[in-house]
Design a protein around this motif. Sequence first.
Motif, PDB file in Angstrom:
ATOM      1  N   TYR A  39       0.057   6.442   9.193  1.00  0.00           N
ATOM      2  CA  TYR A  39       0.709   7.576   8.529  1.00  0.00           C
ATOM      3  C   TYR A  39       1.714   7.083   7.486  1.00  0.00           C
ATOM      4  O   TYR A  39       1.825   7.640   6.393  1.00  0.00           O
ATOM      5  N   ARG A  98      -0.022   5.767   4.301  1.00  0.00           N
ATOM      6  CA  ARG A  98      -0.583   6.835   3.468  1.00  0.00           C
ATOM      7  C   ARG A  98       0.494   7.743   2.886  1.00  0.00           C
ATOM      8  O   ARG A  98       0.179   8.729   2.227  1.00  0.00           O
ATOM      9  N   ARG A 148       2.588   9.627   4.520  1.00  0.00           N
ATOM     10  CA  ARG A 148       2.791  10.856   5.278  1.00  0.00           C
ATOM     11  C   ARG A 148       4.123  10.848   6.042  1.00  0.00           C
ATOM     12  O   ARG A 148       4.664  11.902   6.369  1.00  0.00           O
ATOM     13  N   THR A 154      -6.040   6.336  -7.159  1.00  0.00           N
ATOM     14  CA  THR A 154      -5.677   6.520  -5.757  1.00  0.00           C
ATOM     15  C   THR A 154      -4.385   5.777  -5.460  1.00  0.00           C
ATOM     16  O   THR A 154      -4.020   4.821  -6.164  1.00  0.00           O
ATOM     17  N   GLU A 212      -2.895   3.769  -2.281  1.00  0.00           N
ATOM     18  CA  GLU A 212      -3.249   3.207  -0.975  1.00  0.00           C
ATOM     19  C   GLU A 212      -2.324   2.048  -0.651  1.00  0.00           C
ATOM     20  O   GLU A 212      -2.055   1.198  -1.514  1.00  0.00           O
TER      21      GLU A 212
END
Length: 386
Positions: free
Chosen positions: A24, A27, A29, A83, A85
């Motif tokens: 998490y 990413r 989050r 993206t 990452e």
Amino acid sequence: MPDWITRQAACARLGVRPQTLYAYVSRGRVSMRADPADPRRSLYRAADLDVLAERRSRSRKPAAVAAGAIAWGEPVLDSAITTVEGGRLYYRGRDATVLAKDQTLEAVARLLRGGDGAALKRAERGEPPQGDTLAARAFLALAQRAGVDPPAIGRHPLALAVEAATLLDVMCDAVAGVSASGAIHERLALAWGCGADRKSADLIRRALVLLADHELNPSTFAARVAASTGASLAASALAGLSALSGPRHGGAGEAMRRLADDARRLGAEQALAERLAQDQRLPGFGHNLYPNGDPRAAALLEVFDPPPALARLRVTVEAATGQAANVDFALVALAEALGLPAQAPFALFAVGRCAGWIAHAIEQGQGGGLIRPRARYAGMRPAASA
């Protein structure tokens, strides 16, 4: 309830193993910071954990999933362009911070559009419109093109590529206030009075490349929505610029500049203390996608020295909050270090990000359908018919 909690408490709140918690974090989050009492340990933002816990417990009906995707949520469409990452930013699989070391915005724009070859010949363009500010000229230039350019849908790829390259030049001309040839970063450096300084022009180049795209941010999503209707590339870019202008997006640099002014007037410690005492956010620091620090900011700040007041502010805020400087801080510091116009941070954002808007508009037109979500009605129920 504490704002930051330990790994054990975080895992218990989510009911997951440490490996899942780390996923998490990677990413974006869940935000993570070092424990001030023990730098060897990490703490996790409780508010992020609460959002995740609520999302895991709620129904996975389509309406619930869609509602959770609006703000920093699940991906909502496919894209092969950009993206984030592992705390890094990638343009078509290539690290943006590496590209920023030696690539021009024009080259990165071609990469974002799916090509990586020779520069295209641009179409003819006139002088930029007159306007009182850099932003006003940018809006006028895109609006003029949006009013006459043909729809992008169904066009030949080469024709779109030439139009895309020309449109990026149009944006640069508007910000610079004059139509000229040469690399975009050199033209901006010349317009802003530092054209003879190769280092200054190179710093502008780096900033433009690092700002060229950032996945599905608000302005890019706006550009893709416009492109999904078949609108012209200029109209899609204009939609992106409109979204960028808000204080929660590209306009965040102005809030950062005010914080910098407070730091010079009051001192960094007092400026920070007053913000925290009033529970005000700290512009220029922290980013939801980069819990360990914004790589774009790091890539810029490692190649120039911010003015002393801003350098002190950075050290003070990072030590007190654990939130690293983000790209808004770096742009304001860059503008002050080079003596650029006050609107330069927004102008750099707009010119650089225009490359991404165009790439996303082309991608949306090539394979995506109409973006038309449904609203979940929360108002008064319609009256029953008699």
